[in-house]
Design an enzyme around this catalytic site. Sequence first.
Site, PDB file in Angstrom:
ATOM      1  N   ASN A   1       0.877  -1.170   0.000  1.00  0.00           N
ATOM      2  CA  ASN A   1       0.000   0.000   0.000  1.00  0.00           C
ATOM      3  C   ASN A   1       0.917   1.222   0.000  1.00  0.00           C
ATOM      4  O   ASN A   1       1.512   1.538   1.029  1.00  0.00           O
ATOM      5  CB  ASN A   1      -0.898  -0.021   1.247  1.00  0.00           C
ATOM      6  CG  ASN A   1      -1.703   1.259   1.401  1.00  0.00           C
ATOM      7  OD1 ASN A   1      -1.754   2.096   0.491  1.00  0.00           O
ATOM      8  ND2 ASN A   1      -2.337   1.429   2.551  1.00  0.00           N
TER       9      ASN A   1
ATOM     10  N   LYS B   1       0.164   4.247  -0.198  1.00  0.00           N
ATOM     11  CA  LYS B   1      -0.452   5.449   0.390  1.00  0.00           C
ATOM     12  C   LYS B   1      -0.192   6.645  -0.546  1.00  0.00           C
ATOM     13  O   LYS B   1      -0.176   6.451  -1.748  1.00  0.00           O
ATOM     14  CB  LYS B   1       0.061   5.654   1.816  1.00  0.00           C
ATOM     15  CG  LYS B   1      -0.116   4.376   2.660  1.00  0.00           C
ATOM     16  CD  LYS B   1       0.127   4.543   4.118  1.00  0.00           C
ATOM     17  CE  LYS B   1      -0.130   3.213   4.826  1.00  0.00           C
ATOM     18  NZ  LYS B   1       0.050   3.273   6.260  1.00  0.00           N
TER      19      LYS B   1
ATOM     20  N   HIS C   1      -9.445   1.452   4.895  1.00  0.00           N
ATOM     21  CA  HIS C   1      -8.170   1.554   5.617  1.00  0.00           C
ATOM     22  C   HIS C   1      -8.369   2.450   6.838  1.00  0.00           C
ATOM     23  O   HIS C   1      -9.133   3.414   6.784  1.00  0.00           O
ATOM     24  CB  HIS C   1      -7.089   2.126   4.694  1.00  0.00           C
ATOM     25  CG  HIS C   1      -5.725   2.016   5.296  1.00  0.00           C
ATOM     26  ND1 HIS C   1      -5.260   2.907   6.225  1.00  0.00           N
ATOM     27  CD2 HIS C   1      -4.738   1.097   5.117  1.00  0.00           C
ATOM     28  CE1 HIS C   1      -4.034   2.538   6.598  1.00  0.00           C
ATOM     29  NE2 HIS C   1      -3.702   1.449   5.941  1.00  0.00           N
TER      30      HIS C   1
ATOM     31  N   GLU D   1      -6.666   4.747   8.012  1.00  0.00           N
ATOM     32  CA  GLU D   1      -6.422   6.182   7.765  1.00  0.00           C
ATOM     33  C   GLU D   1      -7.643   6.837   7.140  1.00  0.00           C
ATOM     34  O   GLU D   1      -7.940   8.004   7.397  1.00  0.00           O
ATOM     35  CB  GLU D   1      -5.176   6.342   6.872  1.00  0.00           C
ATOM     36  CG  GLU D   1      -3.906   6.070   7.658  1.00  0.00           C
ATOM     37  CD  GLU D   1      -2.750   5.509   6.843  1.00  0.00           C
ATOM     38  OE1 GLU D   1      -2.787   5.592   5.602  1.00  0.00           O
ATOM     39  OE2 GLU D   1      -1.805   4.986   7.471  1.00  0.00           O
TER      40      GLU D   1
ATOM     41  N   GLU E   1      -5.217  -5.019  10.529  1.00  0.00           N
ATOM     42  CA  GLU E   1      -4.183  -4.012  10.760  1.00  0.00           C
ATOM     43  C   GLU E   1      -4.431  -3.309  12.102  1.00  0.00           C
ATOM     44  O   GLU E   1      -5.216  -2.351  12.164  1.00  0.00           O
ATOM     45  CB  GLU E   1      -4.206  -2.958   9.651  1.00  0.00           C
ATOM     46  CG  GLU E   1      -3.927  -3.499   8.271  1.00  0.00           C
ATOM     47  CD  GLU E   1      -3.341  -2.443   7.345  1.00  0.00           C
ATOM     48  OE1 GLU E   1      -2.303  -2.729   6.750  1.00  0.00           O
ATOM     49  OE2 GLU E   1      -3.906  -1.338   7.234  1.00  0.00           O
TER      50      GLU E   1
ATOM     51  N   GLY F   1       2.835   2.141  10.851  1.00  0.00           N
ATOM     52  CA  GLY F   1       3.815   3.216  10.707  1.00  0.00           C
ATOM     53  C   GLY F   1       4.552   3.554  11.991  1.00  0.00           C
ATOM     54  O   GLY F   1       5.226   4.580  12.083  1.00  0.00           O
TER      55      GLY F   1
ATOM     56  N   SER G   1       3.694  -2.307  10.188  1.00  0.00           N
ATOM     57  CA  SER G   1       5.154  -2.387  10.348  1.00  0.00           C
ATOM     58  C   SER G   1       5.746  -3.728   9.896  1.00  0.00           C
ATOM     59  O   SER G   1       6.684  -4.240  10.507  1.00  0.00           O
ATOM     60  CB  SER G   1       5.560  -2.063  11.784  1.00  0.00           C
ATOM     61  OG  SER G   1       5.170  -0.734  12.121  1.00  0.00           O
TER      62      SER G   1
HETATM   63  P1  13P Z   1       3.166   0.322   7.655  1.00  0.00           P
HETATM   64  O1  13P Z   1       3.641  -0.956   7.007  1.00  0.00           O
HETATM   65  O2  13P Z   1       3.911   1.529   7.166  1.00  0.00           O
HETATM   66  O3  13P Z   1       3.114   0.192   9.137  1.00  0.00           O
HETATM   67  O4  13P Z   1       1.665   0.551   7.155  1.00  0.00           O
HETATM   68  C1  13P Z   1       0.755  -0.484   7.244  1.00  0.00           C
HETATM   69  C2  13P Z   1      -0.457  -0.122   6.479  1.00  0.00           C
HETATM   70  O5  13P Z   1      -1.193   0.770   6.861  1.00  0.00           O
HETATM   71  C3  13P Z   1      -0.727  -0.846   5.228  1.00  0.00           C
HETATM   72  O6  13P Z   1      -2.006  -0.576   4.768  1.00  0.00           O
END
Ligand code: 13P
Length: 250
Positions: free
Chosen positions: A9, A11, A94, A96, A166, A172, A212
């Site tokens: 992803n 982002k 997601h 976010e 997740e 992150g 992560s």
């Molecule tokens: P990270 O791998 O940067 O922690 O992000 C995970 C994520 O949100 C994947 O959709």
Amino acid sequence: MRKKVIAGNWKMNMLPNETIEYIEKLSKLVKDTKNEVILCVPYTDLFYALLTAQNTNIKIGAQNMHFEEKGAYTGEISPQMLKSINVEYVIIGHSERRQYYNETDETVNKKLKSAHKVGLKPIVCVGETLEQREEGKTSDVITKQTALALEGLNEKEVEETIIAYEPIWAIGTGKTATSEDANESIKEIRKEIARKYGQQTAERVIIQYGGSVKSKNAKELFSMSDIDGGLVGGASLDAEEFSKIVNFDK
Ligand code: 13P
């Protein structure tokens, strides 16, 4: 046996020229894998990604979409639009988007239904906050999110939905759920699916872990009984690092 599905992803990262360069590099590094490789890229990279990924084993996805087919929704992209350029996957709900753009269990469910209607394969995200985890509510939160997301789908559609567990506190932050904890949560999700749609359907659904994931921890996580691969954020931005995650079993 469920296959392992590793999705990146990106982002809000990467420009078209970087996309082309990345996929040219990644395709050479993952050409021999039996695992499924997906890249979920920004809308503006989709066309370039699809062209560059032609004749490779890399599949392309988007990171969001509207649930309506068309209409007065300035700035939005419909499922039909994604499908029309041969996008195969789409991330839905997601954390976010739930956090910053008011996605709710209800809009997530509507989006899942319209993705299936046009033949897009959704990757739906569920996960608890740190507070919920500390209050011992993880299992409740993730089974409820799963049930509401899948509400009204038939068994075939459920089987064709990828779920990404997740935990929000692991995204992150460099903090990963332990492989045992992640596996337990994913088992809870699978149990919820079995309760509603039967054991056979539950055994077929791909459930990924996200938060992560890196080349250093991928093997441990993805070797667990119920973790069917990962949804990778930060570590998917570098083709070499991502290829090591995809090739975790080499
Ligand atoms: P990270 O791998 O940067 O922690 O992000 C995970 C994520 O949100 C994947 O959709």
